[in-house]
Design a protein around this motif. Structure first.
Motif, PDB file in Angstrom:
ATOM      1  N   ARG A 110      -2.078  -2.488   6.126  1.00 54.48           N
ATOM      2  CA  ARG A 110      -0.832  -1.770   6.424  1.00 54.48           C
ATOM      3  C   ARG A 110       0.323  -2.728   6.725  1.00 54.48           C
ATOM      4  O   ARG A 110       1.395  -2.625   6.112  1.00 54.48           O
ATOM      5  CB  ARG A 110      -1.029  -0.804   7.591  1.00 54.48           C
ATOM      6  N   ASP A 111       0.121  -3.655   7.666  1.00 52.91           N
ATOM      7  CA  ASP A 111       1.204  -4.583   8.025  1.00 52.91           C
ATOM      8  C   ASP A 111       1.578  -5.467   6.849  1.00 52.91           C
ATOM      9  O   ASP A 111       2.754  -5.783   6.633  1.00 52.91           O
ATOM     10  CB  ASP A 111       0.787  -5.446   9.221  1.00 52.91           C
ATOM     11  N   LYS A 114       3.726  -3.510   4.399  1.00 52.48           N
ATOM     12  CA  LYS A 114       5.090  -3.313   4.898  1.00 52.48           C
ATOM     13  C   LYS A 114       5.980  -4.521   4.609  1.00 52.48           C
ATOM     14  O   LYS A 114       7.180  -4.380   4.373  1.00 52.48           O
ATOM     15  CB  LYS A 114       5.074  -3.015   6.398  1.00 52.48           C
ATOM     16  N   PHE A 129       2.359   6.266   5.508  1.00 56.87           N
ATOM     17  CA  PHE A 129       1.122   5.479   5.428  1.00 56.87           C
ATOM     18  C   PHE A 129      -0.053   6.296   5.958  1.00 56.87           C
ATOM     19  O   PHE A 129       0.065   6.997   6.962  1.00 56.87           O
ATOM     20  CB  PHE A 129       1.256   4.187   6.233  1.00 56.87           C
TER      21      PHE A 129
END
Length: 437
Positions: A110-111, A114, A129
């Motif tokens: 996820r990070d 991004k 998400f």
């Protein structure tokens, strides 16, 4: 409402790589049960194997046997890097004019994702998400647990991602032909490096931005990374240093920045006497104006839209050259770049009155609701009134013997961007100038 779904299988933990079909089947089931629209486009992002691309249709048939509606709108994108896969999917989204995307991905990605999104997309797009699930029951979703090596990847260096993106974008071919720069013979080539860009030779692919768009904003689909690559190609072709490149911060006013002094928050003119420093002004109907004093060796650039023209931004730039560097106004050369012409440009009656006061010839069909406006004539008159010699101004009334410079941007869609013609998602060209080392 979600308009598209992106399933990120690019870097799954090792224990899931062999369960591709089951995992995809489970995820598609979740989409079908939970989606608020029927069969949104689904893009599956996978890493390219060393053996090359497999037959995705055959591979996915078992997983898709119960999801015929989704199968019709599903595409698997395999690539060697996340950047290549994500940029390909971005192109698909832009082709369909989609902006709201749900990304289903492992928690540890996820990070990372991004960071990619921040560089490859703009605020036009909205992302949701969701962690990659191991069960299709919408009321009992199980989150996939990452492996330790996957957890380490979630803290990857932003600089490495930036480098990956830069390398990929640099590998892309020019679109719409080679990069073209227009130059004026009025500005001495032995002292100054200068030019006006056209729309060819970059990598921007959206029709109204294609291909050498040189401005990114929150309202357009071209991300800053693409604009930087276009600018890098321009710098290479023109021969200036990107590290000493400065562009005006447009506010449609008449503030002028003096290079070396405190930079204003926003300004439409910029001047310098520093060698090797390239200054620039944008235009996409507004006039990019370049200034050169070969005697004092000073140059300037200004962005002159209709508001800036009325506020006198061009003479404000001249006055800054005179007051800061001791230029003689009669030595200053001024070239007006590609901009919307009086053939196309209209303004409401109230604004037209202001141009009529400068000179009635600046307005055509004055009694109409939206008269035609001649920004260039108004700019020339204001410059001549301020002391610039008529023969030291190049606009559409004085054509360069070697090459025309002041084209109407709205009339030449093959050469130039135009806000007036193309609407909100328009591209931008620039005028640039510097003192040679």
């Amino acid at each position: 409402m979600v308009e598209a779904v992106l399933i990120d299988l690019f870097s799954l933990p090792a224990n899931m790589q062999n369960n591709f079909q089951d995992l995809l089947c489970t995820t598609l089931g979740t989409i079908q049960e939970c989606s608020s629209i029927t069969a949104p486009p689904v893009y599956v992002m996978c890493s390219q194997t060393e053996q090359g691309e497999r037959n995705d249709e055959q591979e996915l048939l078992p997983a898709l046997k119960d999801f015929q509606a989704l199968k019709k709108s599903l595409e698997v994108v395999r690539a060697l890097t996340t950047t290549a896969a994500l940029y390909t999917i971005k192109q698909r989204l832009d082709e369909k004019d989609l902006s709201t995307i749900k990304i289903i991905l492992p928690a540890f990605r996820r990070d990372l994702m991004k960071v990619y999104i921040a560089q490859l997309f703009t605020a036009v797009y909205r992302f949701e998400f969701e962690d990659l699930h191991m069960a299709s029951d919408c009321n009992n979703l199980l989150i996939a647990e990452p492996q330790p090596e996957g957890q380490a990847r979630s803290t990857c260096d932003v600089e490495l991602i930036t480098s990956e993106i830069q390398i990929y974008l640099q590998s892309l071919p020019n679109l719409k032909g080679e990069l073209t720069i227009l130059r004026s013979s009025l500005i001495p080539d032995g002292i100054f490096l200068h030019g006006f860009t056209t729309r060819t030779g970059g990598i921007s692919y959206i029709p109204t931005l294609s291909s050498c768009n040189l401005f990114s904003s929150s309202k357009r689909r071209d991300p800053q990374a693409v604009v930087k690559e276009n600018l890098r190609r321009l710098a290479n072709a023109a021969g200036f240093n990107l590290e000493t490149f400065h562009r005006v911060k447009v506010d449609h006013g008449n503030v002028v920045c003096i290079m070396g002094k405190t930079e204003p928050d926003s300004y439409d003119g910029i001047v310098t006497n520093l060698k090797g420093v390239t200054i620039a002004a944008p235009g996409a109907d507004c006039i990019p104006v370049l200034f050169a004093d070969p005697v004092r060796k000073v140059c300037g650039a200004a962005h002159s839209g209709w508001k800036g023209t009325l506020l006198g931004v061009s003479m404000a730039t001249v006055n800054a050259m005179v007051s800061e560097y001791g230029c003689n106004v009669k030595d200053i050369l001024v070239v007006l770049g590609p901009s919307v012409g009086p053939c196309c440009y209209k303004l409401p009656q109230e604004s037209a009155k202001e141009f009529h006061r400068i000179d009635p010839k600046c307005v055509r069909l004055f009694d109409s609701e939206n008269p035609y406006i001649d920004l260039r004539r108004a700019t020339r008159i204001l410059l001549e009134t301020g002391g610039i010699l008529p023969e030291n101004i190049q606009d559409d009334s004085v054509t360069d013997q070697n090459q025309n410079i002041t084209f109407c941007t709205a009339c030449h869609p093959d050469k130039f961007y135009s806000h007036f013609r193309d609407g909100t998602n328009f591209g931008t060209q620039i005028g640039f100038i510097s003192l040679k080392d």
